[in-house]
Write an enzyme that holds these catalytic residues in place. Structure first.
Site, PDB file in Angstrom:
ATOM      1  N   LYS A 265       3.140  31.708  -5.820  1.00  0.00           N
ATOM      2  CA  LYS A 265       1.932  31.483  -6.626  1.00  0.00           C
ATOM      3  C   LYS A 265       0.694  31.991  -5.888  1.00  0.00           C
ATOM      4  O   LYS A 265      -0.190  32.591  -6.501  1.00  0.00           O
ATOM      5  CB  LYS A 265       1.782  30.001  -6.965  1.00  0.00           C
TER       6      LYS A 265
ATOM      7  N   THR B 232      19.989  24.339  -8.373  1.00  0.00           N
ATOM      8  CA  THR B 232      19.117  24.819  -9.442  1.00  0.00           C
ATOM      9  C   THR B 232      19.102  26.343  -9.543  1.00  0.00           C
ATOM     10  O   THR B 232      19.052  26.907 -10.630  1.00  0.00           O
ATOM     11  CB  THR B 232      17.688  24.255  -9.275  1.00  0.00           C
TER      12      THR B 232
ATOM     13  N   ASP C 190      13.943  32.526 -10.845  1.00  0.00           N
ATOM     14  CA  ASP C 190      12.603  32.135 -11.307  1.00  0.00           C
ATOM     15  C   ASP C 190      12.027  33.268 -12.141  1.00  0.00           C
ATOM     16  O   ASP C 190      11.749  34.345 -11.625  1.00  0.00           O
ATOM     17  CB  ASP C 190      11.710  31.834 -10.100  1.00  0.00           C
TER      18      ASP C 190
ATOM     19  N   ARG D 226       9.180  32.914 -14.009  1.00  0.00           N
ATOM     20  CA  ARG D 226       7.778  32.648 -14.334  1.00  0.00           C
ATOM     21  C   ARG D 226       6.890  33.830 -13.957  1.00  0.00           C
ATOM     22  O   ARG D 226       7.154  34.534 -12.984  1.00  0.00           O
ATOM     23  CB  ARG D 226       7.287  31.388 -13.610  1.00  0.00           C
TER      24      ARG D 226
ATOM     25  N   CYS E  87      13.389  16.246 -10.852  1.00  0.00           N
ATOM     26  CA  CYS E  87      12.424  17.180 -10.283  1.00  0.00           C
ATOM     27  C   CYS E  87      11.212  16.394  -9.787  1.00  0.00           C
ATOM     28  O   CYS E  87      11.166  15.180  -9.887  1.00  0.00           O
ATOM     29  CB  CYS E  87      12.011  18.230 -11.320  1.00  0.00           C
TER      30      CYS E  87
ATOM     31  N   SER F  57       3.635  24.702 -14.311  1.00  0.00           N
ATOM     32  CA  SER F  57       4.492  25.193 -15.391  1.00  0.00           C
ATOM     33  C   SER F  57       5.074  24.010 -16.154  1.00  0.00           C
ATOM     34  O   SER F  57       5.501  23.016 -15.565  1.00  0.00           O
ATOM     35  CB  SER F  57       5.626  26.051 -14.831  1.00  0.00           C
TER      36      SER F  57
ATOM     37  N   THR G 157      -0.294  23.683  -4.199  1.00  0.00           N
ATOM     38  CA  THR G 157       1.049  24.221  -4.395  1.00  0.00           C
ATOM     39  C   THR G 157       1.843  24.212  -3.093  1.00  0.00           C
ATOM     40  O   THR G 157       1.259  24.197  -2.010  1.00  0.00           O
ATOM     41  CB  THR G 157       1.009  25.666  -4.950  1.00  0.00           C
TER      42      THR G 157
ATOM     43  N   CYS H 214       7.088  21.281 -17.942  1.00  0.00           N
ATOM     44  CA  CYS H 214       8.368  20.633 -17.657  1.00  0.00           C
ATOM     45  C   CYS H 214       8.460  19.400 -18.543  1.00  0.00           C
ATOM     46  O   CYS H 214       8.038  18.316 -18.141  1.00  0.00           O
ATOM     47  CB  CYS H 214       8.465  20.260 -16.168  1.00  0.00           C
TER      48      CYS H 214
ATOM     49  N   GLN I 143       3.738  15.583  -9.585  1.00  0.00           N
ATOM     50  CA  GLN I 143       2.800  16.629  -9.147  1.00  0.00           C
ATOM     51  C   GLN I 143       1.677  16.815 -10.162  1.00  0.00           C
ATOM     52  O   GLN I 143       0.515  16.978  -9.793  1.00  0.00           O
ATOM     53  CB  GLN I 143       3.529  17.949  -8.920  1.00  0.00           C
TER      54      GLN I 143
ATOM     55  N   ARG J 159      11.369  27.118 -15.284  1.00  0.00           N
ATOM     56  CA  ARG J 159      11.102  28.365 -14.552  1.00  0.00           C
ATOM     57  C   ARG J 159      11.249  29.578 -15.457  1.00  0.00           C
ATOM     58  O   ARG J 159      11.692  30.636 -15.045  1.00  0.00           O
ATOM     59  CB  ARG J 159      11.989  28.501 -13.311  1.00  0.00           C
TER      60      ARG J 159
END
Length: 194
Positions: free
Chosen positions: A154, A114, A126, A128, A65, A52, A149, A54, A70, A94
């Site tokens: 997910k 967060t 979240d 998403r 983060c 996602s 992940t 960022c 990643q 998110r």
């Protein structure tokens, strides 16, 4: 399906020359991309990261983060194995958007974690959604994946859409003193597996 494929082109990177495929969600107007390397439509399991957006982590190198590291590790990994897909989904913060994410950062500066920050702003922890990922992978003819992940949500989302997640590849990159509380919150409150 409101997601439509728009166009593809070569995208040379420091790791490999990927093919970038552009998609548009006709319902929301959001644009998403897939970076593809190799024959992902062979029927074999494909290494894949669903990432996602960022902006702060991916482009501005924030250490709050682990997103940037990643993302970089995923592209490097795909290049090393010679085949794979990175889905870059436009779901900043998110799903709350960039400006709200900055507001959430301000609340975190004051002591909120967060999840608490998102909730104080009136959002779920979240927001998403991953149905667009199914549509993108369907276009690419990917059916089996090894998913990079730490987020079990997910894995479940992809399996619920008929994809076979043959393996979850733990994806632990970018830990530092500035994001240790953030990562422990993701594990404790969002169920991420580290």
């Amino acid at each position: 399906m409101t997601l439509k494929f728009v166009e593809s082109a070569k995208l040379p990177t420091q790791w490999a020359e990927f093919t970038i495929c552009g998609f548009e969600d006709e319902q929301t107007g959001k644009e998403h991309v897939a970076l593809v390397l190799g024959d992902v439509a062979s029927g074999e399991a494909v290494d894949m990261r669903m990432h996602s957006e960022c902006l702060t982590g991916d482009a501005l190198f924030s250490m709050r983060c682990d997103c940037g590291p990643q993302l970089e590790a995923a592209l490097k990994h795909i290049a090393e194995v010679g085949c794979g897909v990175l889905l870059y989904l436009r779901q900043e913060g998110r799903g709350i958007g960039l400006i709200n994410k900055i507001k959430a950062y301000h609340l975190q500066d004051g002591g909120a974690d967060t999840v608490e920050a998102n909730e104080q702003l009136g959002f779920d922890a979240d927001l998403r959604e991953y149905d667009i990922a199914h549509d993108m992978l369907n276009h690419l003819q990917v059916k089996k994946i090894r998913l990079m992940t730490n987020n079990p949500k997910k894995v479940r989302a992809l399996e619920e859409h008929g994809l076979e997640v043959v393996e979850r590849l733990p994806w632990i990159h970018g830990q530092n003193p500035h994001n240790s509380h953030y990562l422990s919150t993701k594990a404790g409150k969002l169920g991420h597996m580290f």
